[in-house]
Write a protein that holds these residues in place. Structure first.
Motif, short mmCIF file in Angstrom:
data_model
loop_
_atom_site.label_atom_id
_atom_site.label_comp_id
_atom_site.label_asym_id
_atom_site.label_seq_id
_atom_site.Cartn_x
_atom_site.Cartn_y
_atom_site.Cartn_z
N SER A 1 6.74 2.67 5.13
CA SER A 1 6.55 1.92 6.37
C SER A 1 7.55 0.78 6.45
O SER A 1 7.85 0.29 7.54
CB SER A 1 5.13 1.36 6.43
N GLY A 2 8.11 0.38 5.30
CA GLY A 2 9.12 -0.68 5.30
C GLY A 2 8.56 -1.99 5.81
O GLY A 2 9.23 -2.72 6.53
N GLY A 3 7.33 -2.28 5.48
CA GLY A 3 6.61 -3.39 6.09
C GLY A 3 7.09 -4.76 5.65
O GLY A 3 6.95 -5.15 4.49
N TYR A 4 7.66 -5.51 6.60
CA TYR A 4 8.02 -6.90 6.34
C TYR A 4 6.76 -7.71 6.11
O TYR A 4 5.77 -7.57 6.83
CB TYR A 4 8.80 -7.45 7.54
N THR B 1 4.60 0.30 1.43
CA THR B 1 3.46 1.22 1.42
C THR B 1 3.93 2.62 1.78
O THR B 1 4.62 2.82 2.78
CB THR B 1 2.40 0.76 2.43
N GLU B 2 3.56 3.57 0.98
CA GLU B 2 4.00 4.94 1.21
C GLU B 2 3.20 5.58 2.35
O GLU B 2 2.00 5.39 2.48
CB GLU B 2 3.83 5.78 -0.05
N PRO C 1 9.31 0.79 -9.51
CA PRO C 1 8.59 1.18 -10.74
C PRO C 1 7.60 2.33 -10.54
O PRO C 1 7.49 3.19 -11.41
CB PRO C 1 7.88 -0.11 -11.14
N THR C 2 6.87 2.34 -9.45
CA THR C 2 5.79 3.32 -9.30
C THR C 2 6.29 4.71 -8.94
O THR C 2 5.70 5.72 -9.34
CB THR C 2 4.80 2.85 -8.23
N GLY D 1 3.93 -4.40 -6.76
CA GLY D 1 4.75 -3.44 -6.05
C GLY D 1 5.49 -3.99 -4.85
O GLY D 1 6.18 -3.23 -4.15
N TYR D 2 5.38 -5.30 -4.58
CA TYR D 2 6.13 -5.88 -3.48
C TYR D 2 7.62 -5.97 -3.84
O TYR D 2 7.97 -6.27 -4.98
CB TYR D 2 5.61 -7.27 -3.13
#
Length: 301
Positions: free
Chosen positions: A128-131, A116-117, A45-46, A98-99
């Motif tokens: 970052s593709g943070g799990y 997170t960008e 969405p963002t 945003g998750y």
């Protein structure tokens, strides 16, 4: 996206963009670019970035179709699968913070990511593709939907019924705590679904379930009580062949439906107004080897 445009993923991995009335705009991701099999599509969405799920990863593209990053790697079935690994990534939804939530089909779980960008000199904006976390959902999980309060609904694939079990749709909060079974209406009677092809929740909490076996769309209220059935088998307006992926367009509240084997999208507005994307060589390939897989719109509007 924020203009109400519709993005269509077909079996070649191609992603095409249409306006809210079904007019062809562009091919955003060409056939074969995703690689391997492509299953589900989502719009962040963002950023309006495009996400496509495949066997082992979720691939992220910018709105122009430029590849940014891949989330996840191949992970084996069950407990041996690591955090962020997939054994066939499938349905995807974003919550209001945003998750990203991804159905991990054969690992039977839902995984949560913080996208997170970060700035990258090669790609501009990447992830970052943070799990973040995961939770066991059911033996197999494919379809996801999310409501305005960030409750997540999960359904197994139709193979569950073929193996003699039911197809429950389970409700979770966004921390993975089960809220119980929302629907379990497996069957061929009115108000029941036989093979799930997708689920969607409206802003009022109603749920649409696409039954791809009987080619109908069932609507249930926020308490899971059956309300109505839309559609039937065929090739006319409001008729379907392998119905999939109902999505609400927040711009005009229309319902966007993938009519897979008729090689088209149908757009249902206020229960009466229907548009078809024109099946032409430049828009949707009507060859037998190519069929629509999923369609999506920006859930934020």
């Amino acid at each position: 996206d924020s203009s109400g445009n519709i993005y269509v993923l077909d079996s070649t991995g191609r992603v095409q963009k249409f306006d809210s009335q079904g007019g062809y705009l562009s091919t955003v991701i060409p056939a074969g670019d995703v690689g391997g099999s492509a299953y589900h599509i989502a719009i962040q969405p963002t950023t309006e970035n495009i996400l496509v799920s495949s066997e082992a990863t979720v691939k992220v593209y910018n709105p122009s179709g430029v590849f940014i990053s891949a989330i996840g790697t191949l992970g084996l079935n069950g407990a041996s699968a690591g955090d962020g690994d997939f054994n066939h990534a499938r349905g995807m939804v974003f919550d209001s913070s945003g998750y990203l939530y991804v159905a991990d089909l054969f690992n039977g779980r839902i995984q949560k990511f913080d996208l997170t960008e970060i700035e990258n000199p090669d790609f501009g904006t990447t992830y970052s593709g943070g799990y973040v976390s995961q939770w066991a959902a059911m033996t197999y999980v494919e379809f996801l939907a999310i409501d305005s309060s960030d409750f997540i609904y999960a359904s197994p694939p139709n193979e569950a019924a073929e193996n003699g079990s039911t197809i429950p749709i389970i409700k979770y909060n966004n921390s993975g705590i089960s809220q119980g079974t929302f629907l379990d209406q497996f069957g061929a009677d009115p108000g029941q679904y036989y093979e799930v092809g997708g689920i969607e929740v409206t802003s009022s909490g109603d749920m649409y379930v696409a039954d791809k076996y009987f080619n109908k769309l069932l609507r249930y209220n926020s308490s899971g009580v059956y309300q109505e059935t839309l559609g039937s088998s065929g090739s006319g307006l409001d008729q379907y062949s392998n119905i999939k992926s109902p999505k609400i367009n927040p711009i005009d509240s229309s319902l966007v439906i993938a009519d897979t084997n008729n090689h088209r999208i149908q757009i249902l507005n206020d229960g009466s107004k229907i548009h078809n994307l024109i099946p032409s060589a430049d828009v949707i390939n009507t060859a037998n080897s190519v069929s629509l897989v999923r369609s999506t719109v920006n859930p934020a509007g």
